[in-house]
Design a protein around this motif. Structure first.
Motif, mmCIF file in Angstrom:
data_model
loop_
_atom_site.group_PDB
_atom_site.id
_atom_site.type_symbol
_atom_site.label_atom_id
_atom_site.label_comp_id
_atom_site.label_asym_id
_atom_site.label_seq_id
_atom_site.Cartn_x
_atom_site.Cartn_y
_atom_site.Cartn_z
ATOM 1 N N GLY A 54 6.854 -13.245 -8.553
ATOM 2 C CA GLY A 54 6.746 -11.932 -9.170
ATOM 3 C C GLY A 54 7.048 -12.047 -10.653
ATOM 4 O O GLY A 54 7.875 -12.867 -11.061
ATOM 5 N N THR A 55 6.398 -11.240 -11.466
ATOM 6 C CA THR A 55 6.601 -11.359 -12.908
ATOM 7 C C THR A 55 6.451 -10.022 -13.616
ATOM 8 O O THR A 55 5.773 -9.109 -13.130
ATOM 9 C CB THR A 55 5.614 -12.363 -13.526
ATOM 10 O OG1 THR A 55 5.902 -12.526 -14.910
ATOM 11 C CG2 THR A 55 4.169 -11.886 -13.365
ATOM 12 N N LEU A 56 7.104 -9.926 -14.760
ATOM 13 C CA LEU A 56 6.927 -8.793 -15.662
ATOM 14 C C LEU A 56 5.683 -9.023 -16.511
ATOM 15 O O LEU A 56 5.150 -10.127 -16.562
ATOM 16 C CB LEU A 56 8.161 -8.656 -16.561
ATOM 17 C CG LEU A 56 9.512 -8.563 -15.846
ATOM 18 C CD1 LEU A 56 10.647 -8.649 -16.849
ATOM 19 C CD2 LEU A 56 9.604 -7.275 -15.048
ATOM 20 N N SER A 57 5.247 -7.973 -17.203
ATOM 21 C CA SER A 57 4.063 -8.121 -18.056
ATOM 22 C C SER A 57 4.355 -8.981 -19.270
ATOM 23 O O SER A 57 3.460 -9.608 -19.831
ATOM 24 C CB SER A 57 3.560 -6.750 -18.511
ATOM 25 O OG SER A 57 4.568 -6.057 -19.256
ATOM 26 N N SER A 58 5.630 -9.049 -19.686
ATOM 27 C CA SER A 58 6.022 -9.905 -20.797
ATOM 28 C C SER A 58 7.352 -10.558 -20.454
ATOM 29 O O SER A 58 8.237 -9.919 -19.873
ATOM 30 C CB SER A 58 6.159 -9.089 -22.083
ATOM 31 O OG SER A 58 6.660 -9.889 -23.137
ATOM 32 N N LEU A 59 7.501 -11.828 -20.820
ATOM 33 C CA LEU A 59 8.725 -12.571 -20.518
ATOM 34 C C LEU A 59 9.379 -13.114 -21.781
ATOM 35 O O LEU A 59 10.106 -14.109 -21.727
ATOM 36 C CB LEU A 59 8.411 -13.725 -19.559
ATOM 37 C CG LEU A 59 7.903 -13.326 -18.174
ATOM 38 C CD1 LEU A 59 7.570 -14.572 -17.355
ATOM 39 C CD2 LEU A 59 8.927 -12.478 -17.436
ATOM 40 N N GLY A 60 9.130 -12.479 -22.906
ATOM 41 C CA GLY A 60 9.764 -12.931 -24.141
ATOM 42 C C GLY A 60 9.331 -14.348 -24.491
ATOM 43 O O GLY A 60 8.146 -14.646 -24.608
ATOM 44 N N SER A 61 10.307 -15.233 -24.625
ATOM 45 C CA SER A 61 10.016 -16.607 -25.043
ATOM 46 C C SER A 61 9.549 -17.495 -23.899
ATOM 47 O O SER A 61 9.212 -18.661 -24.115
ATOM 48 C CB SER A 61 11.267 -17.223 -25.681
ATOM 49 O OG SER A 61 12.327 -17.271 -24.729
ATOM 50 N N ILE A 62 9.509 -16.983 -22.678
ATOM 51 C CA ILE A 62 9.085 -17.783 -21.524
ATOM 52 C C ILE A 62 7.564 -17.729 -21.410
ATOM 53 O O ILE A 62 6.971 -16.651 -21.269
ATOM 54 C CB ILE A 62 9.732 -17.268 -20.229
ATOM 55 C CG1 ILE A 62 11.253 -17.358 -20.325
ATOM 56 C CG2 ILE A 62 9.234 -18.062 -19.021
ATOM 57 C CD1 ILE A 62 11.981 -16.694 -19.185
ATOM 58 N N GLY A 88 11.159 -10.440 1.768
ATOM 59 C CA GLY A 88 10.484 -11.701 2.073
ATOM 60 C C GLY A 88 9.051 -11.777 1.606
ATOM 61 O O GLY A 88 8.323 -12.699 1.976
ATOM 62 N N ARG A 89 8.615 -10.833 0.767
ATOM 63 C CA ARG A 89 7.231 -10.852 0.287
ATOM 64 C C ARG A 89 7.065 -11.707 -0.959
ATOM 65 O O ARG A 89 5.948 -12.015 -1.358
ATOM 66 C CB ARG A 89 6.748 -9.425 0.021
ATOM 67 C CG ARG A 89 6.580 -8.607 1.285
ATOM 68 C CD ARG A 89 6.042 -7.217 1.008
ATOM 69 N NE ARG A 89 7.078 -6.309 0.534
ATOM 70 C CZ ARG A 89 7.034 -5.663 -0.623
ATOM 71 N NH1 ARG A 89 6.021 -5.854 -1.444
ATOM 72 N NH2 ARG A 89 8.001 -4.841 -0.977
ATOM 73 N N LEU A 90 8.182 -12.074 -1.607
ATOM 74 C CA LEU A 90 8.160 -12.972 -2.758
ATOM 75 C C LEU A 90 9.196 -14.068 -2.562
ATOM 76 O O LEU A 90 10.213 -13.864 -1.883
ATOM 77 C CB LEU A 90 8.475 -12.201 -4.051
ATOM 78 C CG LEU A 90 7.445 -11.188 -4.551
ATOM 79 C CD1 LEU A 90 7.986 -10.452 -5.774
ATOM 80 C CD2 LEU A 90 6.114 -11.846 -4.863
ATOM 81 N N ASP A 91 8.945 -15.217 -3.177
ATOM 82 C CA ASP A 91 9.899 -16.326 -3.130
ATOM 83 C C ASP A 91 10.864 -16.277 -4.302
ATOM 84 O O ASP A 91 12.027 -16.666 -4.175
ATOM 85 C CB ASP A 91 9.157 -17.663 -3.131
ATOM 86 C CG ASP A 91 8.279 -17.828 -1.905
ATOM 87 O OD1 ASP A 91 8.819 -17.720 -0.791
ATOM 88 O OD2 ASP A 91 7.070 -18.049 -2.052
ATOM 89 N N LEU A 92 10.412 -15.833 -5.434
ATOM 90 C CA LEU A 92 11.251 -15.655 -6.617
ATOM 91 C C LEU A 92 10.540 -14.707 -7.564
ATOM 92 O O LEU A 92 9.349 -14.446 -7.424
ATOM 93 C CB LEU A 92 11.584 -16.994 -7.291
ATOM 94 C CG LEU A 92 10.484 -18.043 -7.457
ATOM 95 C CD1 LEU A 92 9.592 -17.706 -8.621
ATOM 96 C CD2 LEU A 92 11.096 -19.427 -7.666
ATOM 97 N N ALA A 93 11.282 -14.171 -8.539
ATOM 98 C CA ALA A 93 10.681 -13.210 -9.444
ATOM 99 C C ALA A 93 11.416 -13.196 -10.773
ATOM 100 O O ALA A 93 12.645 -13.342 -10.821
ATOM 101 C CB ALA A 93 10.688 -11.809 -8.835
ATOM 102 N N PHE A 94 10.650 -13.039 -11.834
ATOM 103 C CA PHE A 94 11.218 -12.797 -13.154
ATOM 104 C C PHE A 94 11.443 -11.283 -13.270
ATOM 105 O O PHE A 94 10.484 -10.512 -13.147
ATOM 106 C CB PHE A 94 10.265 -13.273 -14.246
ATOM 107 C CG PHE A 94 10.048 -14.755 -14.257
ATOM 108 C CD1 PHE A 94 10.940 -15.605 -14.902
ATOM 109 C CD2 PHE A 94 8.950 -15.318 -13.624
ATOM 110 C CE1 PHE A 94 10.745 -16.977 -14.912
ATOM 111 C CE2 PHE A 94 8.739 -16.692 -13.630
ATOM 112 C CZ PHE A 94 9.647 -17.519 -14.277
ATOM 113 N N VAL A 95 12.686 -10.873 -13.476
ATOM 114 C CA VAL A 95 13.008 -9.449 -13.499
ATOM 115 C C VAL A 95 13.851 -9.130 -14.733
ATOM 116 O O VAL A 95 14.399 -10.023 -15.379
ATOM 117 C CB VAL A 95 13.772 -9.018 -12.226
ATOM 118 C CG1 VAL A 95 12.933 -9.276 -10.979
ATOM 119 C CG2 VAL A 95 15.113 -9.729 -12.126
#
Length: 296
Positions: free
Chosen positions: A96-104, A143-150
């Motif tokens: 899972g991810t946000l629309s922007s992750l800054g420096s990532i 359990g629908r995602l394994d990891l997420a940037f939040v």
């Protein structure tokens, strides 16, 4: 019960659609319907309530869902153990991810991960499709995602663990002709009468901004809500309001001015969240190691 039946049931339960489940499993819809019917026949109960408009879980289906996920996780762990012995990582990684992750740089991360682990299929879910960071966290716990940037200021909720990756300050972005454009810095008190372009409630940068204004005892007017940082700069450029955006997101643009805010905590955190109630897959562990290398 067969594993394929459980996999099919979980897919329908998560997609709430036979069509969506069929696309996810790369089978025809009739095969999904037949598999669910066979599972319901074996259990002698209806697991899904079907109407012409929607699909929903029955009480029995809601009871089965966490057990079905646990069974599939156990099978995944068994496969991972064998793959570890054979020196390979396989399976599916759901991020899972946000629309922007800054420096990532997420595309660069996923590209490197694909090169190093070509046998892993990556599925990406965005905050906009899941309901911002709270939706991503909910998908993790279910359990629908394994990891997420939040981005969720404060402590993680039950069932989730996370670690902070980066923090980016939010800058005030105004049009070049704005009354504050010639200033070197501003305070929140000078912005009380402005119309703001901001993200909907639930997004991390909106939470940071709302908290800063509440701490200062100020109210503000959010005139336009967006779900992409680039759109915020576009609305500001055309004089429709001001915005608090991550530093550097306005880019080199002669029509925009970015100003630091003094006297307020406007640091936007990005964290990597993982489930606290189940073990990580080999693919998820490999991706976490890659994130560490990327940040170093």
């Amino acid at each position: 019960m067969e594993l394929r039946q459980l996999e099919c049931f979980v897919a329908v339960a998560e997609e709430l659609s036979f069509t969506g489940a069929a696309a996810r499993l790369h089978v025809v819809q009739s095969a999904v319907s037949a598999t669910i019917a066979a599972l319901e026949g074996e259990l002698h109960t209806r697991l899904l309530e079907r109407t012409s408009r929607r699909v929903d879980l029955s009480d029995a289906g809601r009871a089965l869902l966490p057990k079905a996920r646990a069974a599939l996780d156990a099978v995944r762990d068994a496969r991972d153990a064998v793959d570890d012995v054979n020196g390979g990582v396989r399976g599916t990684l759901r991020v899972g991810t946000l629309s922007s992750l800054g420096s990532i740089d997420l595309p660069a991360l996923l590209g490197r991960f694909h090169r190093e682990h070509p046998a892993v299929s990556v599925r990406l879910a965005t905050a906009a499709s899941c309901g911002a960071s709270p939706g991503l966290v909910k998908a993790l716990t279910e359990g629908r995602l394994d990891l997420a940037f939040v981005s969720v200021p404060g402590s993680p909720p039950p069932g989730v663990r996370w670690r902070n990756l980066t923090t980016t300050p939010l800058y005030l972005v105004v049009p070049a002709g704005h009354r504050l454009a010639e200033r070197s810095r501003v305070t929140l008190g000078e912005l009380a009468d402005e119309a703001f372009i901001d993200f909907p409630r639930g997004y991390g940068n909106r939470a940071v901004t709302d908290r800063a204004f509440a701490t200062a005892g100020l109210r503000r007017n959010v005139a336009i809500e967006i779900t992409a940082i680039g759109a915020g700069a576009d609305f500001v450029r055309h004089g429709l309001g001001v915005a608090l955006l991550p530093r550097g997101s306005a880019g080199p643009d002669g029509n925009l001015v970015a100003l630091p805010i003094t006297g307020a905590d406007l640091n936007w955190p990005i964290s990597l969240a993982t489930p606290g109630n189940r073990s990580a897959s080999a693919a998820a562990r490999a991706f976490e190691r890659l994130v560490d290398q990327h940040l170093r």
